[in-house]
Every structure is written in structure tokens, then in C-alpha cells.
Design a protein around this motif. Structure first.
Motif, PDB file in Angstrom:
ATOM      1  N   GLU A  31      -5.853  12.640   0.181  1.00  0.00           N
ATOM      2  CA  GLU A  31      -6.414  11.730  -0.834  1.00  0.00           C
ATOM      3  C   GLU A  31      -7.453  10.828  -0.180  1.00  0.00           C
ATOM      4  O   GLU A  31      -7.186   9.659   0.102  1.00  0.00           O
TER       5      GLU A  31
ATOM      6  N   ILE B  98      -9.726   3.620   1.268  1.00  0.00           N
ATOM      7  CA  ILE B  98      -9.687   2.178   1.012  1.00  0.00           C
ATOM      8  C   ILE B  98      -8.693   1.516   1.957  1.00  0.00           C
ATOM      9  O   ILE B  98      -8.974   0.475   2.552  1.00  0.00           O
ATOM     10  N   PHE B  99      -7.524   2.140   2.119  1.00  0.00           N
ATOM     11  CA  PHE B  99      -6.514   1.603   3.022  1.00  0.00           C
ATOM     12  C   PHE B  99      -7.035   1.568   4.456  1.00  0.00           C
ATOM     13  O   PHE B  99      -6.921   0.557   5.151  1.00  0.00           O
TER      14      PHE B  99
ATOM     15  N   MET C 178     -10.117   9.178  -1.100  1.00  0.00           N
ATOM     16  CA  MET C 178     -10.571   7.930  -1.734  1.00  0.00           C
ATOM     17  C   MET C 178      -9.551   6.812  -1.566  1.00  0.00           C
ATOM     18  O   MET C 178      -9.871   5.743  -1.048  1.00  0.00           O
ATOM     19  N   SER C 179      -8.318   7.028  -2.003  1.00  0.00           N
ATOM     20  CA  SER C 179      -7.322   5.950  -1.917  1.00  0.00           C
ATOM     21  C   SER C 179      -6.941   5.660  -0.467  1.00  0.00           C
ATOM     22  O   SER C 179      -6.799   4.501  -0.082  1.00  0.00           O
TER      23      SER C 179
ATOM     24  N   ALA D  89       0.816  -1.221   0.000  1.00  0.00           N
ATOM     25  CA  ALA D  89       0.000   0.000   0.000  1.00  0.00           C
ATOM     26  C   ALA D  89       0.844   1.263   0.000  1.00  0.00           C
ATOM     27  O   ALA D  89       0.389   2.310  -0.446  1.00  0.00           O
TER      28      ALA D  89
END
Length: 136
Positions: free
Chosen positions: A113, A119-120, A115-116, A99
Motif C-alpha cells: 500500500e 504517508i507513515f 500511498m498510506s 497508525a
């Protein structure tokens, strides 16, 4: 209230350090791990600086009877290196390498960020829930 303000200031300082050092950018971490390609030594300098600050902190802590904002120090006990520790460390390292983020920078990256990093962070929280449910 004072303890909450100290915690907020500490978290803000940590997040600022992550932002200034560029450690919220997964490309920096991946660049550090790419030792045979386009290697980026930035993370090594960040780790070296953190190690120096922590060494100074341990020196100061050893001379203090108690922390400034608590009744006593909450220090972990010494444990042997066992399979559980090695497995957990390997899982952390593999996830970090894939990641390019670990928990602190992942949470801080939510601001830059969403969105990314989201997810993490969602994956991290799910992993924590599985760990707790399995009582590992």
C-alpha cells in the motif's frame, strides 16, 4: 560483499515474516489494541514467537567469541530507565497505536500500500529529522 548478502537475506526473512504474519496490515495491530471490542490475538503470537527466537539468539550469542560476519559484537550498554526512555517509548506506542504500523512493517507496507504507508514513512522520516536537528 558477504556481509551485504547476509543483511539482504536477513531483511528479506524479516519482511517475509511480517507479510506471513499479517503485521503489515494496520487493522491487525489496531485489532490487537482493541481489547474491549473485536480483539485479534495475532500480534501476541507474533511477539511470543519473536521473544522465543530472541531468547535462543541470546543463548547462542553468549557462547560465541565473535559474530560470524563481524570482528566483534556491537551490543548496547545497560542503561537505567529514565524520562527520555519512557517518553520515547510512549511516543512510539502512541504512534504505533494511531497508525497501526511501526518502522519495519511501515517500510515493508510500501510494497503493498504505497500511498498510506508512504504517508507513515514520510512522517517517520520527518520525526527522525526533527529529533536529529534538536539533538535530543
Amino acid at each position: 560483499m558477504r556481509r551485504a548478502l547476509v543483511s539482504l537475506a536477513s531483511g528479506g526473512l524479516f519482511g517475509s515474516g511480517l507479510a506471513v504474519s499479517g503485521m503489515m496490515d494496520p487493522k491487525r495491530v489496531r485489532g490487537f489494541l482493541d481489547i474491549f471490542g473485536d480483539w485479534d490475538p495475532t500480534l501476541a503470537f507474533v511477539m511470543g514467537g519473536a521473544t522465543a527466537v530472541m531468547a535462543l539468539g541470546w543463548l547462542i550469542q553468549g557462547r560465541m567469541p565473535a559474530p560470524a560476519f563481524a570482528d566483534e559484537f556491537q551490543l548496547p550498554g545497560t542503561r537505567l530507565i529514565d524520562l527520555r526512555l519512557v517518553t520515547g517509548s510512549a511516543m512510539f506506542g502512541i504512534g504505533w497505536g494511531l497508525a497501526g504500523l511501526c518502522p519495519g512493517p511501515g517500510l515493508a507496507a510500501l510494497v503493498i500500500e504505497p500511498m498510506s504507508a508512504g504517508i507513515f514513512v514520510a512522517s517517520m522520516v520527518a520525526g527522525m529529522a526533527v529529533h536529529r536537528a534538536a539533538k535530543l
